[in-house]
Design a protein around this motif. Structure first.
Motif, PDB file in Angstrom:
ATOM      1  N   ARG A 239      60.825   8.543  -0.185  1.00  0.00           N
ATOM      2  CA  ARG A 239      61.030   7.167   0.202  1.00  0.00           C
ATOM      3  C   ARG A 239      59.817   6.304  -0.133  1.00  0.00           C
ATOM      4  NH1 ARG A 239      64.235   4.768   4.728  1.00  0.00           N
ATOM      5  NH2 ARG A 239      63.141   2.839   5.039  1.00  0.00           N
ATOM      6  N   ASP A 240      58.627   6.880   0.063  1.00  0.00           N
ATOM      7  CA  ASP A 240      57.436   6.064  -0.155  1.00  0.00           C
ATOM      8  C   ASP A 240      57.280   5.670  -1.615  1.00  0.00           C
ATOM      9  OD1 ASP A 240      56.953   8.642  -0.873  1.00  0.00           O
ATOM     10  OD2 ASP A 240      54.900   8.710  -0.150  1.00  0.00           O
ATOM     11  N   GLN A 241      57.733   6.555  -2.522  1.00  0.00           N
ATOM     12  CA  GLN A 241      57.648   6.196  -3.942  1.00  0.00           C
ATOM     13  C   GLN A 241      58.569   5.033  -4.262  1.00  0.00           C
ATOM     14  OE1 GLN A 241      58.149   9.458  -6.681  1.00  0.00           O
ATOM     15  NE2 GLN A 241      56.802  10.737  -5.465  1.00  0.00           N
TER      16      GLN A 241
ATOM     17  N   GLU B 120      59.478   2.755  -2.157  1.00  0.00           N
ATOM     18  CA  GLU B 120      58.889   1.562  -1.544  1.00  0.00           C
ATOM     19  C   GLU B 120      57.718   1.045  -2.383  1.00  0.00           C
ATOM     20  OE1 GLU B 120      58.074   2.807   2.427  1.00  0.00           O
ATOM     21  OE2 GLU B 120      60.083   2.283   3.105  1.00  0.00           O
ATOM     22  N   ALA B 121      56.882   1.999  -2.855  1.00  0.00           N
ATOM     23  CA  ALA B 121      55.748   1.591  -3.683  1.00  0.00           C
ATOM     24  C   ALA B 121      56.247   0.863  -4.921  1.00  0.00           C
ATOM     25  CB  ALA B 121      54.923   2.811  -4.082  1.00  0.00           C
ATOM     26  N   ASN B 122      57.319   1.386  -5.514  1.00  0.00           N
ATOM     27  CA  ASN B 122      57.858   0.783  -6.729  1.00  0.00           C
ATOM     28  C   ASN B 122      58.425  -0.610  -6.443  1.00  0.00           C
ATOM     29  OD1 ASN B 122      58.208   1.216  -9.523  1.00  0.00           O
ATOM     30  ND2 ASN B 122      60.393   1.484  -9.201  1.00  0.00           N
ATOM     31  N   MET B 123      59.040  -0.751  -5.254  1.00  0.00           N
ATOM     32  CA  MET B 123      59.580  -2.062  -4.886  1.00  0.00           C
ATOM     33  C   MET B 123      58.459  -3.076  -4.734  1.00  0.00           C
ATOM     34  SD  MET B 123      62.503  -0.809  -2.318  1.00  0.00           S
ATOM     35  CE  MET B 123      62.713  -2.231  -1.294  1.00  0.00           C
ATOM     36  N   VAL B 124      57.372  -2.650  -4.074  1.00  0.00           N
ATOM     37  CA  VAL B 124      56.236  -3.565  -3.904  1.00  0.00           C
ATOM     38  C   VAL B 124      55.598  -3.853  -5.258  1.00  0.00           C
ATOM     39  CG1 VAL B 124      53.978  -3.864  -2.827  1.00  0.00           C
ATOM     40  CG2 VAL B 124      55.819  -2.813  -1.547  1.00  0.00           C
ATOM     41  N   ASP B 125      55.615  -2.852  -6.152  1.00  0.00           N
ATOM     42  CA  ASP B 125      55.092  -3.063  -7.504  1.00  0.00           C
ATOM     43  C   ASP B 125      55.903  -4.104  -8.267  1.00  0.00           C
ATOM     44  OD1 ASP B 125      53.044  -1.329  -7.217  1.00  0.00           O
ATOM     45  OD2 ASP B 125      53.846   0.258  -8.481  1.00  0.00           O
TER      46      ASP B 125
ATOM     47  N   ALA C  11      59.735  -3.809  -8.631  1.00  0.00           N
ATOM     48  CA  ALA C  11      60.962  -3.299  -9.239  1.00  0.00           C
ATOM     49  C   ALA C  11      62.187  -3.823  -8.514  1.00  0.00           C
ATOM     50  CB  ALA C  11      60.954  -1.777  -9.205  1.00  0.00           C
TER      51      ALA C  11
ATOM     52  N   ARG D  92      66.309  -1.034 -11.168  1.00  0.00           N
ATOM     53  CA  ARG D  92      65.147  -0.474 -11.858  1.00  0.00           C
ATOM     54  C   ARG D  92      64.553   0.678 -11.040  1.00  0.00           C
ATOM     55  NH1 ARG D  92      61.434  -2.788 -16.147  1.00  0.00           N
ATOM     56  NH2 ARG D  92      60.346  -0.840 -16.510  1.00  0.00           N
TER      57      ARG D  92
ATOM     58  N   ALA E 239      63.930   4.455 -12.219  1.00  0.00           N
ATOM     59  CA  ALA E 239      62.528   4.870 -12.348  1.00  0.00           C
ATOM     60  C   ALA E 239      62.139   5.944 -11.343  1.00  0.00           C
ATOM     61  CB  ALA E 239      61.612   3.652 -12.195  1.00  0.00           C
ATOM     62  N   ILE E 240      62.698   5.898 -10.146  1.00  0.00           N
ATOM     63  CA  ILE E 240      62.263   6.823  -9.104  1.00  0.00           C
ATOM     64  C   ILE E 240      63.356   7.828  -8.737  1.00  0.00           C
ATOM     65  CG2 ILE E 240      61.316   7.021  -6.773  1.00  0.00           C
ATOM     66  CD1 ILE E 240      59.480   5.553  -8.660  1.00  0.00           C
TER      67      ILE E 240
ATOM     68  N   PRO F 281      64.554  10.426 -11.930  1.00  0.00           N
ATOM     69  CA  PRO F 281      63.644  11.548 -12.246  1.00  0.00           C
ATOM     70  C   PRO F 281      63.659  12.624 -11.172  1.00  0.00           C
ATOM     71  CG  PRO F 281      62.535   9.470 -12.621  1.00  0.00           C
ATOM     72  CD  PRO F 281      63.841   9.135 -11.975  1.00  0.00           C
TER      73      PRO F 281
END
Lengths: 364, 331
Positions: B222-224, B226-231, B233, B237, B241-242, B245
């Motif tokens: 989940r944290d990945q 969330e990190a991608n959303m804050v980045d 995405a 996307r 991306a998350i 994979p």
């Protein structure tokens, strides 16, 4: 860069309130630390700022623009997660480049900025590796790199160094503070470690049970806690609390306990606001505001028996048994008292505190 | 001393004990070459022999019912003739296959059939898993979705035989009403029969992919996301991306299972079309069945079976190689 305003914000998880009526204003470019124990609502606050959590009530504003309903990607914030949240299938370079790629930066810009961030964080030699090949400290740097690679309005750091070992943590405290001052971006830093908050932040917001307890500079929080909870949470070793009776009235007010009777300073009597009639109060003294001696001092002193001596390297911490509690005193390593011996503690009354015995608010 | 100190006896005892304690730390480092202590307990390796005796009957039974026939399959592939008189022909059975049109078209049809099935099953399966995941009715939906899978393939074939029936079939009626099907029935037209078979396979086996993908979705960090959303995405996307994979390893298992099943399960095809009309659905396993058990050319059948087996193994290896890139590991 932005001024962050949190206005009357509530967060409910089903029926349970996690954040209660929070009001904060983080000035532009400041380093704000949200400090509190587990479950105090600090992470919920951060996740609401990032847009990962719905805001139950109230508003969050960046530079007077309400961002409640914006998706995380539209808020222009950068976040560092507690467990780093790196993308395991991407190289360090691609991890750091991710925010730029998602914003469709040109290849040259990406290369330039990632290399710049890597240089700043001293991880240039790791760019081709994958997160699984990195140590904890390196992962954490990569996570910070991912945050600083573009220029967001706000940095959100969620206990980023909690999982590092003590030595590296001390090192990273300085690094992060320096980084924030260099970049000049507003930063909100969530931590449960009071030392981190005191040493790094410009302002600290102390939270407990979803409520803001105190907002102030580290020195204000440390020297003038608004209540016994803040006083007890901040500072290591923790403040000593002794419940004592308030005796007298007018100008001559004393705190009376089985082991001592100490008068208040003249300037402090007025601050009691007539609480003398209330009967009892909680005296709070930090271990370094006490002086221990094996002979009876001249002024008013606390009598006790040494319970144990703890050597802390440069200092010695002495635990002294009173009738109902133990007090901890910081002294020098050449202190010669032995456990079981009687000793006297002198209180530095410029630095002591008296809290209400009921709700715990500070009189001074 | 103006005040009497009333410390409890236990506290004073503790203080005494503390004083009496002698703090002396003696560290004796053992030289590296020193004699090691004799172990008093042994590793359980010795027990393995005992386990082997216990398992021996089962192993013997398995060998009899699977290894023995496999051995005979290889022998038969080099022989000509049926149960009675046999003749040793060497590689003739294999070389003949090269000029066998049915054999070659069987491959083409098999790949076409398998590719369509896999594409649809993975696509729909993952989509369903995403929809079902985290739903309030997740448990009920999963149970409901799994029902087709619980049916014996031959029974499923019979069920769809009714649905496709040219006089009273429901699908027949729908397709005709929609103008997709002009004349004839679904299964008797060479144009539509293959798609009809794919539909049955998709209907029956998509739930398997959904189930496996659902398990995969549960372990997407989940944290990945969330990190991608804050980045920055978008949700779509973020998914590619998350989530993807992280899904690859489990989808690999699903695809591997389904592709091997496609190469050997022919129950519903035998029930529905039997390879017709005009050989339009005669995928290789059907042809194999025909050669071996209708024409009783066991030698040639065995040769086809061996080729099919080898190709399956090779394709499986390639599939694992493609999906199991080091990129999807790394945890």
């Amino acid at each position: 860069m932005a001024t962050v305003t949190i206005r009357n914000v509530w967060k409910y998880y089903n029926q349970t309130p996690a954040v209660k009526d929070l009001n904060l204003t983080c000035p532009d470019g400041s380093f704000v630390s949200i400090l509190g124990p587990s479950g105090c609502g600090k992470s919920s606050t951060m996740r609401m700022l990032a847009g990962l959590e719905h805001i139950s009530a109230g508003d969050i504003l960046f530079d007077d623009v309400r961002i409640n309903d914006l998706a995380p990607k539209d808020r222009d914030v950068a976040m560092v997660f507690e467990n780093y949240a790196l993308y395991p299938h991407k190289t360090v370079f691609e991890n750091i480049a991710n925010p730029l790629r998602l914003r469709k930066a040109s290849e040259a810009t990406i290369k330039d900025r990632v290399n710049g961030a890597a240089k700043l964080l001293e991880i240039s030699h790791l760019l081709d590796r994958r997160p699984s090949e990195l140590s904890g400290g390196q992962k954490q740097r990569v996570a910070i790199g991912r945050a600083i690679v573009r220029e967001p309005k706000l940095f959100l750091f969620d206990e980023p160094i909690a999982h590092l070992d003590a030595k590296l943590r001390a090192h990273m405290r300085g690094e992060i503070k320096h980084l924030q001052k260099t970049l000049g971006t507003t930063m909100i830093y969530v931590t449960h470690d009071q030392l981190e908050a005191l040493s790094m932040a410009d302002y600290i917001a102390v939270m407990h049970d979803g409520e803001l307890q105190q907002w102030g500079t580290p020195s204000e929080i440390f020297n003038h806690p608004v209540n016994a909870w803040v006083a007890g949470f901040v500072g290591e070793p923790a403040m000593n609390f002794v419940t004592a009776e308030i005796r007298g009235g007018g100008d001559g007010v004393t705190l009376k306990h089985a082991n001592f009777e100490i008068p208040l300073l003249a300037s402090q009597v007025g601050k009691l606001n007539g609480a003398a009639q209330a009967g009892t109060a909680r005296m709070g003294v930090r271990p370094d505001a006490l002086t221990i001696s094996m002979t009876r001092p001249d002024g008013p002193a606390i009598t006790g028996v040494i319970f144990v001596n703890e050597l802390l390297g440069g200092d010695m911490l002495v635990e002294v048994q009173l009738q109902d509690v133990r007090m901890r005193v910081k002294t020098s390593t050449d202190f010669a008292g032995k456990p079981g011996e009687t000793c006297w503690l002198t209180v530095n009354r410029e630095k002591w505190h008296v809290f209400d015995a009921g709700d715990g608010h500070a009189y001074f | 001393m103006s005040q009497t100190l009333s410390l409890s006896q236990t506290t004073l005892d503790a203080v005494d004990r503390f004083r009496a304690r002698k703090v002396s730390v003696e560290v004796e480092a053992r030289p590296l070459s020193a004699e090691l202590p004799t172990p008093t307990s042994f590793n359980p390796a010795a027990r393995k022999a005992y386990y082997f005796y216990l398992m021996a009957p089962a192993i013997a039974l398995l060998a009899f019912i699977s290894l023995y026939p496999f051995f005979w399959l290889i022998v038969m592939a080099f022989q000509k003739g049926d149960m009675g008189a046999v003749e040793w022909v060497g590689f003739k059975n294999f070389t003949d296959l090269a000029s066998d049109g049915r054999f070659l078209s069987g491959w083409v049809l098999l790949f076409k059939y398998s590719a369509m099935c896999l594409f649809l099953q993975v696509g729909i399966g993952v989509l369903l898993a995403v929809i079902v995941n985290g739903s309030r009715y997740e448990k009920f939906l999963v149970t409901a979705l799994l029902m087709p899978m619980m049916m014996a393939p031959a029974v499923a074939g019979l069920l769809w035989l009714f649905l496709y029936n040219g006089t009273f079939g429901w699908y027949h009626w729908i397709f005709q009403s929609l103008g997709i099907l002009e004349t004839g029935s679904i299964l008797s037209s060479a144009k539509t029969s293959m798609y009809a078979l794919v539909l049955v396979d998709v209907w029956q086996w998509t739930p398997l992919i959904t189930l496996i993908a659902l398990a995969g979705l549960k372990r997407v960090p989940r944290d990945q996301m969330e990190a991608n959303m804050v980045d920055g995405a978008s949700p779509a996307r973020n998914f590619f991306a998350i989530v993807m994979p992280n899904l690859y390893p489990v989808l690999l298992i699903a695809v591997l299972l389904r592709f091997m099943d496609n190469f050997r399960f022919i129950d519903h095809i035998l029930v529905l079309t039997g390879g017709g009309p005009a050989n339009s659905t005669k995928i290789l396993p059907i042809y194999l069945f025909e050669v071996a058990f209708k024409f009783f050319d066991l030698g040639r059948g065995a040769a086809i079976a061996l080729v099919l087996l080898v190709v399956t193994i090779i394709l499986g290896k390639i599939l694992v190689g493609v999906f199991d890139r080091p990129t999807s590991g790394g945890r």
